[in-house]
Design an enzyme around this catalytic site. Structure first.
Site, mmCIF file in Angstrom:
data_model
loop_
_atom_site.group_PDB
_atom_site.id
_atom_site.type_symbol
_atom_site.label_atom_id
_atom_site.label_comp_id
_atom_site.label_asym_id
_atom_site.label_seq_id
_atom_site.Cartn_x
_atom_site.Cartn_y
_atom_site.Cartn_z
ATOM 1 N N GLU A 1 0.809 -1.203 0.000
ATOM 2 C CA GLU A 1 0.000 0.000 0.000
ATOM 3 C C GLU A 1 0.858 1.275 0.000
ATOM 4 O O GLU A 1 0.611 2.201 -0.738
ATOM 5 C CB GLU A 1 -0.939 -0.046 1.223
ATOM 6 C CG GLU A 1 -1.532 1.260 1.663
ATOM 7 C CD GLU A 1 -2.643 1.723 0.753
ATOM 8 O OE1 GLU A 1 -2.925 1.011 -0.232
ATOM 9 O OE2 GLU A 1 -3.212 2.790 1.018
ATOM 10 N N ASP A 2 1.881 1.304 0.828
ATOM 11 C CA ASP A 2 2.604 2.553 1.068
ATOM 12 C C ASP A 2 3.997 2.661 0.442
ATOM 13 O O ASP A 2 4.607 3.716 0.491
ATOM 14 C CB ASP A 2 2.750 2.788 2.580
ATOM 15 C CG ASP A 2 1.404 3.057 3.237
ATOM 16 O OD1 ASP A 2 0.491 3.463 2.510
ATOM 17 O OD2 ASP A 2 1.289 2.851 4.449
#
Ligand code: MN
Length: 735
Positions: A89-90
């Site tokens: 996700e990051d």
């Protein structure tokens, strides 16, 4: 290393050792090597990233992994997935990379978590998308339950570190937590996580209550420990002589949120919540002997202390839907206090604390396709229902997920499971649509009862029908099952069209009577005036049903246009935008501040100055002010997180706000006079309504009145409490 300074690196090592420690029972050296590798991978990927708290980002996945191991008891695969849960996700690492390094299983779980994260944390979600997200979260349950368990751990850590978030975000996150995640934790049997989530919600939505209860618990701890020691002693001695197994016995204090719930539900002060703690006996008996061992302990306890026969709960013969098993008894202590005693085996205790995760763990190696329980199947049915609208879904979800169940029987002895609170109508629809549509009542255990009768465990129900019967609007307030609700709604919808037509022409006549031109714009204004969120059809329907009459229209004619509350509530963005035009555009400024925004005090919680409040944008130019702990507001913010606004009270001495006080006490001559004297003379206030009933020497009632603020109200409550014979004085959120 990993972009951490010396001190942070030390902290990192401490946390890592903690993780290994909590996981030591179910990991071997090979597992630990894999965990270390995953941690290095994540730390390297998140290098240089920080959380809003200022901490290095890697502390978050590390903490989540600790929760996953300690609180949920999951193994290596889950710990690794937790460490990697924010990587895709990051950072620029990919699922493919993770799969090639950590294998298919970990990759699937991380992918599930990433899917949820991208949807949940995205800012511009519409309501439908947000609900779709919840559906998605639930769908992953049937793929791999670990995704949801790790998601819960993730949420728990985010709630623990919520301080760093701005208020609107806090409310939104609390709304989701109390409406989705806490019930989910409950349903999955994760008792500790559920309690902590609820405590944290209370901490942010009602800080004053949270702190004062925390303080009271602390102040009473000494005395409580002493009491528990004295209470346990004779049981412990006797059990040692009687039980051939080792056992543990201790007192366990309830969570702040559950004490607060009890106080509210029963309307009693802290001091009178009798079950602030429970005694737990955990017996280490082998599975084949555990039931007998529990009953043996039961007989020991009840020989020393007298049991309350109405408060025996046997969750061993019939476990709770979330898998919970135990014996609960309430006994009278030697000091005249009721005490709850919970008896379980070690296995039952693990299920009580880790719920489905524990169940699931037992079944992990069996590859058992049927291990998903009944309620999972039900959720899936719910998810697949094509006609279910997004908002109804949330309600239905909560009923399916969060409610306890009762068991009832058909006349032929067939068992039906219904949510607690189900009525005769729910039962009828559970059997057949026609039976529901034509139901006029029932015989419950051979006694005639009305449609609204709430069924209890073990009831035998025979439905009575009539051909001339058909569903009514008010049935909707009696049913709790999604099935009955949607069938009734469908029926009403079909007959609704006709009623709308008739209501419309009736309203046209009413408009003519008060000399307001009848057009779209006016009807819209009326709808807003009545709080219908610009819903024309509801206005027509209510007109058809006679709820809107000439008097309503006269009130509308004279009141519309004035904006009562605008003067007393100030929204920060109004002030800020007038201060400077160079303000950074943030979340709320996109509201057009030059248009008139109407403010309404929400009637579900009736906030008064001094209460922490939030604003909910319920229509384009309409803001509803709720207390920040209001269940409605929390629900709203879980549905429309982007429509929650920070609002503040503005000082004003000339305005009074509506509030309600419940009173209860011993009836005596002149009590009414004393109450009204205090309210009207001593405080110079206007009583709006005083509704007090007396039966069998007791009185109870509700006072509706106007006050300036919470201080004013508290003073009044203190004064009323001093009246002779008064037993309870309590603020109520609404009538
Ligand atoms: Mn996370």
């Amino acid at each position: 290393m990993y972009g951490l300074n010396e001190q942070e690196l030390k902290m990192f090592q401490v946390k890592y050792r903690e993780l290994l420690k909590v996981a030591r029972h179910f990991t071997d050296p090979k597992d630990r090597k894999k965990i270390r590798y995953a941690l290095d991978f994540a730390a390297e990927a998140h290098k240089g990233m920080r959380r809003r708290t200022g901490e290095p980002f890697i502390f978050h996945p590390l903490e989540v992994a600790i929760i996953v191991a300690r609180e949920i008891g999951l193994g290596t695969t889950s710990i690794i997935s937790a460490l990697l849960h924010d990587v895709v996700e990051d950072t620029d690492r990919t699922i493919e990379e993770i799969e090639s390094i950590f294998g298919k299983k970990v990759a699937t779980i991380v992918e599930g978590l990433t899917k949820i994260a991208t949807l949940v944390d995205h800012q511009e979600l519409t309501t439908t998308q947000q609900i779709e997200t919840y559906k998605k979260i639930l769908l992953t349950l049937s793929e791999d339950i670990r995704v949801v368990l790790i998601k819960l751990a993730d949420r728990l850590h985010n709630m623990r570190t919520l301080d760093a978030m701005p208020l609107e975000k806090q409310i939104k996150i609390c709304g989701e937590t109390s409406n989705i995640y806490a019930p989910l934790a409950h349903r999955l049997g994760l008792y500790n996580i559920k309690s902590e989530l609820e405590d944290l919600v209370l901490k942010y939505t009602d800080p004053e209550v949270y702190q004062s209860l925390g303080k009271k618990l602390q102040e009473t701890e000494e005395a409580r420990s002493q009491f528990i020691r004295d209470f346990i002693k004779p049981i412990e001695e006797k059990l040692k002589q009687t039980l051939p197994y080792s056992f543990e016995i201790y007192g366990r204090t309830k969570s702040i949120a559950s004490i607060w719930n009890k106080m509210n539900k029963k309307g009693v002060p802290f001091e009178e919540v009798y079950d602030i703690f429970a005694i737990r006996i955990i017996i280490d008996a082998p599975p084949a002997e555990e039931v007998a061992a529990c009953w043996l302990a039961y007989s020991v306890v009840t020989k020393i202390y007298t049991p309350n026969p109405e408060r025996l709960r046997d969750w061993i013969s019939v476990p709770k839907p979330n898998g919970y098993e135990a014996l609960h008894i309430t006994v009278m202590s030697h000091t005249g206090k009721w005490v709850e005693v919970q008896i379980r085996s070690t296995r039952m205790n693990e299920i009580a604390e880790r719920g489905y995760a524990a169940h699931w763990k037992y079944k992990e190696n069996q590859n058992d396709e049927n291990s998903l329980d009944n309620w999972l199947i039900k959720i899936n049915e719910l998810l697949k229902k094509p006609e279910s609208n997004a908002l109804d879904f949330l309600d239905e979800f909560q009923i399916t997920i969060a409610s306890e169940e009762i068991y009832v029987f058909t006349p032929k002895g067939e068992l039906k499971t219904l949510p607690k609170g189900s009525t005769v109508i729910d039962f009828a629809y559970a059997i057949h649509t026609d039976l529901g549509h034509h139901c006029i009542g029932a015989k419950v255990n051979h006694h005639l009862v009305p449609l609204s009768f709430q069924l209890k465990n073990g009831d035998q129900v025979e439905i009575l029908t009539s051909d001339s019967q058909h569903p009514h609007e008010e049935w909707l307030s009696w049913v709790v099952t999604p099935k009955a609700r949607s069938l009734i709604k469908q029926y009403l919808k079909d007959s609704r069209k006709n009623q709308i037509e008739q209501g419309k022409s009736k309203l046209e006549k009413l408009f003519a009577e008060v000399r307001i031109p009848f057009n779209e714009g006016q009807v819209q204004k009326l709808a807003r005036y009545l709080g219908y969120d610009a819903d024309h059809q509801q206005v027509y329907l209510d007109t058809f049903q006679g709820k809107i009459d000439q008097r309503t229209l006269k009130g509308f004619a004279s009141a519309y246009g004035k904006n009562k509350w605008l003067k007393y509530i100030r929204m920060p963005f109004l002030k800020r935008s007038s201060q400077t035009s160079r303000q950074k555009k943030d979340e709320w400024v996109d509201l057009d501040t030059t248009t008139e925004i109407s403010y309404v005090i929400a009637s579900c919680c009736n906030p008064i100055p001094g209460d922490p409040i939030v604003g909910c944008v319920i229509a384009q130019n309409r803001l509803e002010i709720h207390r920040s702990n209001c269940p409605q507001a929390l629900k709203f913010s879980s549905q429309y997180g982007d429509r929650v606004r920070k609002v503040k009270w503005q000082k004003s001495d000339s305005v009074e706000f509506k509030t309600f006080i419940a009173v209860e006490g011993i009836d005596r001559k002149g009590i009414l006079r004393d109450i009204s004297r205090i309210i009207s003379e001593e405080n110079n206030l206007n009583i709006r309504a005083l509704n007090i009933e007396a039966t069998e020497g007791k009185f109870s009632g509700v006072i509706s009145l106007y006050v300036h603020d919470t201080k004013h109200l508290q003073h009044l409550i203190d004064e009323l409490s001093k009246i002779e014979g008064m037993m309870l004085v309590k603020r109520m959120n609404s009538l």
